[in-house]
Design an enzyme around this catalytic site. Structure first.
Site, PDB file in Angstrom:
ATOM      1  N   ASN A 172       0.574  11.109   5.766  1.00 13.62           N
ATOM      2  CA  ASN A 172      -0.663  10.810   6.478  1.00 13.62           C
ATOM      3  C   ASN A 172      -1.671  11.937   6.530  1.00 13.62           C
ATOM      4  OD1 ASN A 172      -0.479   8.026   7.325  1.00 13.62           O
ATOM      5  ND2 ASN A 172       1.450   8.733   8.214  1.00 13.62           N
TER       6      ASN A 172
ATOM      7  N   THR B 245       1.022  -3.205  11.957  1.00 14.99           N
ATOM      8  CA  THR B 245       0.019  -3.211  10.895  1.00 14.99           C
ATOM      9  C   THR B 245       0.606  -3.720   9.689  1.00 14.99           C
ATOM     10  OG1 THR B 245      -1.113  -1.320  11.422  1.00 14.99           O
ATOM     11  CG2 THR B 245      -1.296  -1.981   9.206  1.00 14.99           C
TER      12      THR B 245
ATOM     13  N   THR C 181       0.876  -1.191   0.000  1.00 19.36           N
ATOM     14  CA  THR C 181       0.000   0.000   0.000  1.00 19.36           C
ATOM     15  C   THR C 181       0.907   1.234   0.000  1.00 19.36           C
ATOM     16  OG1 THR C 181      -0.254  -0.094   2.397  1.00 19.36           O
ATOM     17  CG2 THR C 181      -1.975  -1.134   1.077  1.00 19.36           C
TER      18      THR C 181
END
Lengths: 408, 408
Positions: free
Chosen positions: A403, A199, A162
Site C-alpha cells: 500500500n 471492498t 486487482t
C-alpha cells in the site's frame, strides 16, 4: 500494483470447479484499461426472466457505477440483463465525467446485447480519481458479446482481480424437489476491506428461480453475516458491489426454500472468507467470536474493534498471544463491557476469565498456538446473549509494501 | 520493548529547558518494575493548596489506577497531594489484584509523604495483564520522597517513557499582573494512541492559582482540542491520564485569565503533537484540517477517519499523493459528505475541487510535496461551517517491527 505479488499463504488449495449455471454466459477480454498482459473486463449476459439483486457500499463518496446500479436494482428483468465489470480503474471520484463514462458504457452494452439500458449493470475497481478510458472497453464490446459462453465464470474471476493474489470462486449444489440447483459465484478484493461492505466486487449466480423481492431480501440478510463480517484494514471502498442473479433455468422455484438459503449463505461466506484470506500481506486468517454481549450488534462492535485494531493485528503477525490488546480493543469499542467479567480464549486455550489471566494459563502453550496459520479468538463479554463472528487477517510488512507503493 | 529504538526523525531538536514550578518537587528512581538500567518511577509532591484536575481514558476496560484517580479528582487539596507513576507495567486487566496494588501504593505514599490517601494519585504504563510488582516500588518510596527536588521535571519525563524514543516536555511563560506565570508539563506515549484520549500519560504543572472547578473545566475543554485530536493507530489505551496541577506559588490568580488559558492550550498542544511525532515507526508528521463540514463534530469525524485510515497512512509513508484514499476515508467516516463538493489540498497544492481532480493539478508537484517530513492535508467538505484539525503520523514498517515484537 507495480509488481506481481506472491499468492497468499492462506489461499484455498485450488480454485473450485464451477458448474455451468443455465441462463448466464460469460466473456472476458484484455482491454488495456490499466494493466497489460491480462484480461481486465468481464461481461455476464443473463437470460430473460432472471431476477437480479444487489447490495452496495454505503460510502458517502460511492462511485458513479454504484450509484447507477442502485438506481436500477429491482427493475423488471423480463428482457434479460447484463453485468459489465472492469478492473484497473474504479471510476470513483471522477465527477460528471465518471457518470458520463457509466452512461456511455451502459448505452453501448445495451445496444450490442439488445437490452434496455435500465438492465445493464456496471462496476469498476482499481485506482480512484482517474478518468476511466471507457472507449477502450467499448471497442471490445462486440467481441465480448460474441464470445460469451456458459463455461466462462472462472475466466471472469480472473478478469476482475486487482491486488488479489488468487482468483476467488465458490459453489454449492443442493437437491430441491429431486432436481439439482447450483449456486456459484466469484469475488475480488484484498485491501480496502471493511463493512459496509468488504471492498470488493462479487457476483453470484444460481439457476434457481427466486422472485425478485425475495432475492433482494435474502441477499441483504446474508451479506450482513458474511461479507459485512470480514475486514482487512477497516477501510471501506467507494465501489463495493455484491450482486446475486437467479436465472430460473433449473426450473426449480427456491423462493422460500431453506436448503437453498443455507447453500446461498455458504457460498457468500466462502467468498467473503476468501477475501479476508487474500488480505494484503496476510499471513494468518483469524476468526473472532464474541459471545455474551448485550446484543448481537454490540457483539459485532466488539468483534470488529478487535479485528480492526492495528495493535491486535500486529501482535498476531508477531505470533504474540498479547491478550492485553484484546482487552484494550474491547474497552475502546464503545459497546458495553465490564473488565471483571471478560473471558478470552485463543483456540481451546483459556487465557483469561473474570477479568484476569487464568490460573492454568501457559504463555508457552498460547505462543505455540499463535504459530498456526488459522486462528480463533473467542471473547465472552459476560453481560448478555449477544453474539457475532467476524473474520480478518493479520497486519504485516506485506501490507505496508503493497500500500505504500500501489500507484507507482 | 526488546531493544532500544532509534529516536524518531520527527522529534523536536531539543528537550525544552523546563523552569522550576514553585510548589512542586520531583523525584525518580530505578525500581526494576520491568526495565533494567533506567529509571521507571517518578513521584511529584505538591504543596498544600494545589488544585488538581484530571481527564482520563473512557475505555470500558480502564485500568485500576485510572478508576482510583477518577474517584479522587475534585477532592479537597488543602493538605497537598502526590502523583506516583511507574512505567513498564500498566496494572491494567489485573482484576482484584490490580486494585489491591493501587491501594498498597497509595497507602504507602500517603504514609511516607504525610498525606491523606485520597490525595495520592497513581498511574501505571506498560504491558497490560501482568501483575504489578508494587512491592518493588514501595521499597523505593522513602528514597524517592527524601530526594524530591524542584528541578526534577526533566528526569521525571524520562522515567515515564515506554516505547517513546524521546522524552517529551513543553513550557510557556506569560506575564500576568506584572508577574511571570509558568506552565510546564511532560508526557509519554507513542503507540496505542487515539482519543479518548491519546494513549499517554501527561502531567502539567503551573505556579498560577486556579480554583479547582475552573481548572477541571479548562483541562477538559483544552484536552478536547489537543490530546483528543492526535491519533497514531486508532487504538485507545486503558490507562490514559492527563493531569493539571496549579500550585498557586506565583501568587497570581489566573482563574479567568485569557492569557493563561491560551498558554495552557499551547502547552497541551505541544505535548500532544510530540506524542504524534513519536508515533511508533513514524517518518512523517501530518496535520489534517477539515473545513466546511455540517458541524465541528462531523469535521472531526472526517478528520479522524482520514488520520486513522491504514490506506491513507501507508500512502503517506510511500510519499504517494494518493488523494483517492482521502475520498475513500471521508466516504466511510459516517459523517455527511457530498462527493461532488469535495476539495482537497496537499499543502498549498490544490489537488481536487468539486469532486474531481483540479485542472491545474500536477502529480509530480504533489509527489515532490509528499517527500517532506511535515505535511498538511486540507479537505473542504462544502456543506457547512464545521471545522477540525487533527494530527497523526504515517504507518510504516517500523510500526510493524515495534508491535509485532513488543513483549518478546
Amino acid at each position: 500494483m507495480a509488481k506481481a505479488l506472491p499468492v497468499s499463504p492462506l489461499a484455498p488449495a485450488q480454485f473450485p470447479d464451477l458448474p455451468v449455471i443455465g441462463g448466464v454466459r460469460f466473456a472476458t477480454v484484455a482491454a488495456g484499461v490499466r494493466y497489460s498482459g491480462r484480461t481486465d473486463v468481464m461481461l455476464a449476459l443473463l437470460d430473460p426472466g432472471t431476477s437480479v439483486a444487489g447490495v452496495f457500499t454505503r460510502s458517502a463518496t460511492r462511485s458513479a457505477p454504484v450509484l447507477d446500479c442502485q438506481a436500477k436494482i429491482g427493475g423488471d428483468s423480463s428482457g434479460g440483463a447484463a453485468i459489465l465489470v472492469n478492473s484497473g480503474n474504479a471510476n470513483a471520484f471522477t465527477g460528471q465525467r465518471g457518470q458520463m463514462s457509466v452512461t456511455e458504457l451502459t448505452r453501448a452494452v445495451a445496444e450490442v446485447a439488445g437490452l434496455p439500458e435500465s438492465r445493464v449493470f456496471t462496476a469498476s475497481t482499481g485506482v480512484i480519481g482517474e478518468p476511466l478510458p471507457h472507449e477502450k472497453i467499448i471497442a471490445k464490446l462486440e467481441d465480448l458479446t460474441a464470445s460469451a459462453e456458459a463455461g466462462g465464470m472462472t475466466a471472469a474471476a480472473k478478469a476482475i482481480m486487482t491486488t488479489d493474489t488468487f482468483p476467488k470462486g465458490a459453489v454449492r449444489q443442493v437437491e430441491i424437489d429431486g432436481k439439482t440447483v447450483s449456486i456459484a459465484g466469484i469475488a475480488k478484493g484484498s485491501g480496502m476491506i471493511a463493512p459496509d461492505m468488504a471492498t470488493m466486487l462479487s457476483y453470484v449466480f444460481t439457476d434457481a428461480r427466486v422472485e425478485q423481492a425475495t432475492l433482494q431480501r435474502l441477499l441483504a440478510a446474508h451479506a450482513d453475516t458474511t461479507f459485512n463480517c470480514v475486514t482487512v484494514d477497516s477501510d471501506t471502498s467507494t465501489s463495493d458491489s455484491l450482486m446475486l442473479c437467479a436465472t430460473g433455468a433449473s426450473g426449480v422455484d427456491a423462493t422460500s426454500d431453506a436448503t437453498f438459503e443455507s447453500a446461498l449463505h455458504e457460498v457468500l461466506l466462502d467468498l467473503a472468507q476468501q477475501v479476508a484470506r487474500d488480505g494484503e500481506g496476510a499471513s494468518k486468517f483469524v476468526e473472532i467470536r464474541v459471545t455474551g454481549a448485550t446484543s448481537d450488534a454490540d457483539a459485532k462492535t466488539h468483534a470488529m474493534a478487535i479485528a480492526n485494531s492495528p495493535l491486535v493485528k500486529t501482535a498476531i503477525a508477531g505470533e504474540d498471544p498479547n491478550w492485553g490488546r484484546i482487552v484494550m480493543a474491547i474497552g475502546k469499542s464503545g459497546a458495553p463491557a465490564d473488565r471483571d467479567l471478560l473471558g478470552i480464549r485463543f483456540g481451546d486455550i483459556l487465557v483469561a476469565e473474570k477479568g484476569w489471566v487464568s490460573p492454568d494459563y501457559s504463555e508457552a502453550e498460547a505462543a505455540a498456538y499463535m504459530k498456526g496459520q488459522e486462528l480463533v479468538i473467542e471473547v465472552e463479554i459476560g453481560l448478555g446473549q449477544g453474539k457475532a463472528t467476524v473474520w480478518t487477517c493479520d497486519l504485516t510488512h506485506g501490507y505496508i509494501d503493497i500500500n505504500a507503493d500501489y500507484r507507482s
